[in-house]
Write an enzyme that holds these catalytic residues in place. Structure first.
Site, PDB file in Angstrom:
ATOM      1  N   SER A   1       1.494  -3.915   7.679  1.00  0.00           N
ATOM      2  CA  SER A   1       0.231  -3.935   6.960  1.00  0.00           C
ATOM      3  C   SER A   1      -0.094  -2.539   6.431  1.00  0.00           C
ATOM      4  O   SER A   1       0.644  -2.010   5.600  1.00  0.00           O
ATOM      5  CB  SER A   1      -0.873  -4.483   7.867  1.00  0.00           C
ATOM      6  OG  SER A   1      -2.023  -4.801   7.128  1.00  0.00           O
TER       7      SER A   1
ATOM      8  N   ASP B   1       0.811 -15.103   3.065  1.00  0.00           N
ATOM      9  CA  ASP B   1      -0.082 -14.072   3.602  1.00  0.00           C
ATOM     10  C   ASP B   1      -1.470 -14.244   2.991  1.00  0.00           C
ATOM     11  O   ASP B   1      -1.645 -14.185   1.782  1.00  0.00           O
ATOM     12  CB  ASP B   1       0.489 -12.688   3.253  1.00  0.00           C
ATOM     13  CG  ASP B   1      -0.233 -11.552   3.961  1.00  0.00           C
ATOM     14  OD1 ASP B   1      -1.373 -11.759   4.432  1.00  0.00           O
ATOM     15  OD2 ASP B   1       0.341 -10.454   4.048  1.00  0.00           O
TER      16      ASP B   1
ATOM     17  N   HIS C   1       0.176 -13.302   7.467  1.00  0.00           N
ATOM     18  CA  HIS C   1       0.219 -11.841   7.577  1.00  0.00           C
ATOM     19  C   HIS C   1       1.070 -11.396   8.763  1.00  0.00           C
ATOM     20  O   HIS C   1       1.755 -10.380   8.706  1.00  0.00           O
ATOM     21  CB  HIS C   1      -1.199 -11.299   7.706  1.00  0.00           C
ATOM     22  CG  HIS C   1      -1.299  -9.821   7.531  1.00  0.00           C
ATOM     23  ND1 HIS C   1      -0.869  -9.176   6.391  1.00  0.00           N
ATOM     24  CD2 HIS C   1      -1.772  -8.840   8.356  1.00  0.00           C
ATOM     25  CE1 HIS C   1      -1.086  -7.872   6.515  1.00  0.00           C
ATOM     26  NE2 HIS C   1      -1.630  -7.648   7.693  1.00  0.00           N
TER      27      HIS C   1
END
Length: 787
Positions: free
Chosen positions: A651, A724, A758
């Site tokens: 991330s 995601d 994610h």
């Protein structure tokens, strides 16, 4: 290429059955042991799912889409002498045992749990004195937008149910009959880059269909009690006296640009039969909230524990705009039943309201406010006097006041307990509240338990964890002068287990006996290492070394990090690691590389220090300096091979990785998972960036690694879930980054994971991520390839 498996050393550990979750009753006399599988099959991700209004819905189960479930429940008493497996009827084997949540009654004599059968969601009730006779309360539970709430009697459950007369779902029109139109009316409407939004009128109808529920009370031995008509309820809670309901329901028009949380809504009080009483607020579409701001009007509306039916809420005085200079940002109000008199102003706050804590004395409560410029939180105790007809009189004193980044100065959290109606209040011993903290220190975490007096604010240390383990307080109870703790204790060699200990003695009693299922990991060592950035800022990280490491041997090193923002160097340099935690390797963790002989510098400090408005102006310089300082230290220790160092992150850590690789030639490879690489695609801020693109064009461009893809000379592995839904990290970000590197003659590999979000959950996905990671680093750090 089909899904691949990592080396056996990794695959075997990832398939280890995890210890059950231990879910203690409020009084800690009982516990539910909730079993689970290590990794769900990808078929779980392939179940029907609807992405609507910023959320993902399981249309068959009438719930939010869930991947991880409990697979079995066992009830035990505190002593561990009595165990009962909760058996559910499933005569034809058609119902799946997907257990979604477990919730204890505040009376600690029963619990409920949900079961996703594949075609509906059931709610089951279990009494602790009859655990072998679970009772189904409903097979029409609806939790798309709201959860459940126990009634004050601790027996009934307030929930949403699927309307009994609901027809089949609306069918999408095969041929469009209208364009999809959005209109900007001249007001500023900054919005993050949300995903899974509504796209057209068909989506609106589908969302309304699946999100509509009917307020229902269910209890064992009684038919469901339906309260009012079905609607788009997002919140329902009952007053302490059981006589009123606080509800929030969505209204049209919906938005194609924002998630459901921003839709128009009505905040209302209803009678106990569900009939409308009065409206607290009619909230329009919240499409003009400033960056890091809040909407105007009543917010955080809740019942005030200890009063029969008193509401408490806050309203912004600054228009919700954090950039506006004003003495007071918030004003709190309260209003009592029968709600015929206007709300009474209570007090004003200088910072942004972030919540309240309540106490046994219903006229005492604590507000917490946040100063975003200083990254500072202040909690204040108030005593309310409403005697007579005059305005309320309030006596206040500050209880906590500190930087949110100050780990060493964290006083701990106030431990809570349910009151007689089930509302959370502070757990007290006479005039003292109980504080449980992680005890961050330069040597790692040493959890503690304190008493703090509500009147004179004096603090007394009751207990502190020893230096050779990590032990956190789960529950506390006292009788006479004896204080007993329920703790969860672990060490680098001992797996987590629960214990009873007495605060004023060293006596300790084990309650659980979970064993180490991966003894091959115990040879791995870890230590907290400290070093400095070139500008003198102190930094730290956790250094892991593989089993059978021989001092003097230089190893390939992987630096793994995630940038954090700080106002000052002192808090930035505080240690966050815990040398006494029990090492587990699960899921897609990078720590699996330890099993292949890599050293890992984990959670390496990457502070970005400065004025919150402009700190990203020097983002690149600060993270590159921190990365170089980190690897230089491990090289100087004689552990890392300077020619075999990689960097990675997930991330925002992936964003960091790509930036470091585009501005440094010190790393031989990089691993970037689920990142964002072009900040012009997140134009209204990202992470802690407050300025929109148009106020900081050069910054957005400079810290976008996509703009510097031609400078990335080290091979970079990009991994991303195709679905995601995290704001800002569209899967397209990794695709565009890969194309930029490829187009400029760089070396990269893009791995897109079907059905994943994610984070990565399916067994096939996780195993393949580990396979790709090992192969990439073996090729570029060890010069080994199986291709």
């Amino acid at each position: 290429m089909p899904y691949r498996l990592p080396p056996d050393s990794i695959a075997r550990v990832l398939e280890t059955i995890p210890d059950p979750s231990v879910l203690w009753s409020p009084d800690a006399n009982w516990a539910v042991l909730a079993s689970r599988e290590p990794l769900p099959d990808i078929a779980e991700l392939a179940r029907p799912m609807l992405a609507l209004a910023g959320m993902r819905i399981d249309p068959n189960a009438n719930s939010g889409f869930q991947i991880d479930f409990y697979t079995g429940l066992t009830l035990r008493d505190r002593s561990g002498k009595n165990f009962t497996t909760i058996s559910l009827p499933n005569p034809d084997g058609s119902k799946l045992n997907r257990i979604g949540f477990v919730s204890w009654s505040h009376r600690s004599d029963a619990f409920v749990f949900s079961r996703n059968t594949g075609s509906s969601t059931e709610l089951w009730y279990v009494r602790c004195d009859e655990p072998y006779r679970p009772v189904i309360l409903t097979d029409r539970l609806q939790t798309v937008l709201m959860g459940i709430d126990w009634m004050p009697d601790g027996l009934g459950i307030l929930c949403g149910s699927v309307p009994s007369d609901r027809p089949g779902p609306p069918k999408a029109s095969g041929v469009p009959n209208e364009p999809n139109i959005q209109f900007a009316d001249g007001r500023k409407s900054p919005a993050r880059t949300y995903q899974d939004l509504l796209k057209n009128s068909d989506d609106e109808s589908l969302f309304e269909y699946h999100a509509t529920s009917r307020i229902t009370i269910v209890k064992p031995g009684c038919p469901p009690e339906y309260l009012g008509d079905p609607d788009l309820f997002t919140h329902v809670s009952v007053s302490p006296d059981g006589g009123h309901l606080l509800t929030v329901r969505l209204k049209r028009p919906f938005s194609l640009a924002l998630p459901w949380e921003f839709f128009p809504k009505s905040i209302e009080v209803r009678r106990s039969d569900g009939s409308f009483l009065f409206q607290i607020a009619d909230v329009p579409l919240s499409d003009n909230i400033p960056i890091e701001g809040v909407r105007v009007g009543p917010r955080s509306v809740q019942w005030w524990p200890g009063h029969p039916a008193r509401l408490l809420w806050t309203e912004a005085l600054d228009g919700g705009d954090p950039n506006r200079k004003i003495k007071h940002r918030e004003e709190l109000f309260y209003q009592d039943a029968p709600f015929t008199e206007p709300a009474i102003p209570l007090l004003k706050l200088q910072g942004r309201y972030s919540g309240s804590t309540f106490f046994r004395d219903a006229n005492v409560w604590m507000t917490t406010q946040y100063d975003r410029d200083r990254r500072w939180t202040t909690s204040t105790i108030h005593r309310l006097n409403t005697a007579g007809n005059s305005s309320p009189q309030i006596q206040s004193h500050v209880f906590f006041d500190r930087s949110i980044r100050d780990r060493y100065g964290d006083p701990g959290r106030i431990m809570l307990e349910p009151d007689l109606a089930g509302f959370s209040i502070a757990k007290q011993i006479k005039d003292n509240v109980i504080l449980a903290g992680i005890g961050a220190s330069p040597d790692g975490n040493r959890p503690f338990l304190d008493l703090k007096n509500l009147k004179n604010l004096e603090t007394q240390r009751l207990w502190r964890c020893s230096t050779n383990c990590s032990e956190n307080v789960v529950a506390v109870w006292s009788r006479d002068a004896e204080i007993t703790l329920l703790t969860r204790r672990e060490s680098s060699k001992e797996p987590p287990n629960y214990f009873l200990r007495h605060a004023h003695s060293d006596s300790i009693e084990p309650l659980t006996h979970f064993v180490d299922l991966n003894p091959e990991l115990r040879g791995i060592t870890k230590q907290i290492v400290r070093y400095k950035r070139s500008d003198g800022v102190p930094l730290s990280a956790t250094l892991y070394l593989p089993a059978n490491y021989h001092p003097g041997n230089r190893l390939p090193l992987v630096l793994w990090a995630y940038p954090m923002e700080f106002n000052d160097p002192d808090t930035a340099g505080q240690v966050s690691g815990n040398p006494n935690s029990f090492l587990r390797i699960a899921g897609s963790t990078h720590l699996a590389l330890l099993l292949e002989g890599y050293a890992i510098l984990d959670d390496a400090a990457m502070p970005v220090i400065g004025d919150p408005e402009t700190m990203n102006d020097t983002f690149i310089e600060q993270i590159v300096d921190a990365a170089h300082s980190a690897i230089d230290h491990v090289i100087a220790m004689g552990i890392a091979d300077p020619d075999r160092v990689a960097i990675g992150g997930h991330s925002y850590g992936a964003f960091m990785t790509a930036n470091v690789l585009s501005h440094s030639n010190r790393f031989r490879a990089g691993i970037a998972r689920s990142g964002a690489y072009n900040r012009t695609l997140t134009p209204f801020g990202f992470q802690s960036e407050r300025r929109p693109l148009w106020e900081a064009k050069s910054v957005y461009s400079e810290i976008s690694p996509l703009m510097h893809a031609d400078k990335i000379k080290s091979p970079m592995l990009l991994i991303h879930g195709e679905m995601d839904s995290n704001p800002g990290t569209f899967a397209m970000q990794s695709l565009r980054m890969y194309q930029a590197i490829q187009g400029n003659g760089g070396v990269s590999k893009l791995v897109m994971l079907p059905l994943e979000g994610h984070g990565y959950r399916a067994r096939q996905s996780v195993m393949h991520v580990q396979y790709e990671t090992v192969q990439w680093l073996n090729r570029y750090l060890k010069h080994i390839s199986d291709d």
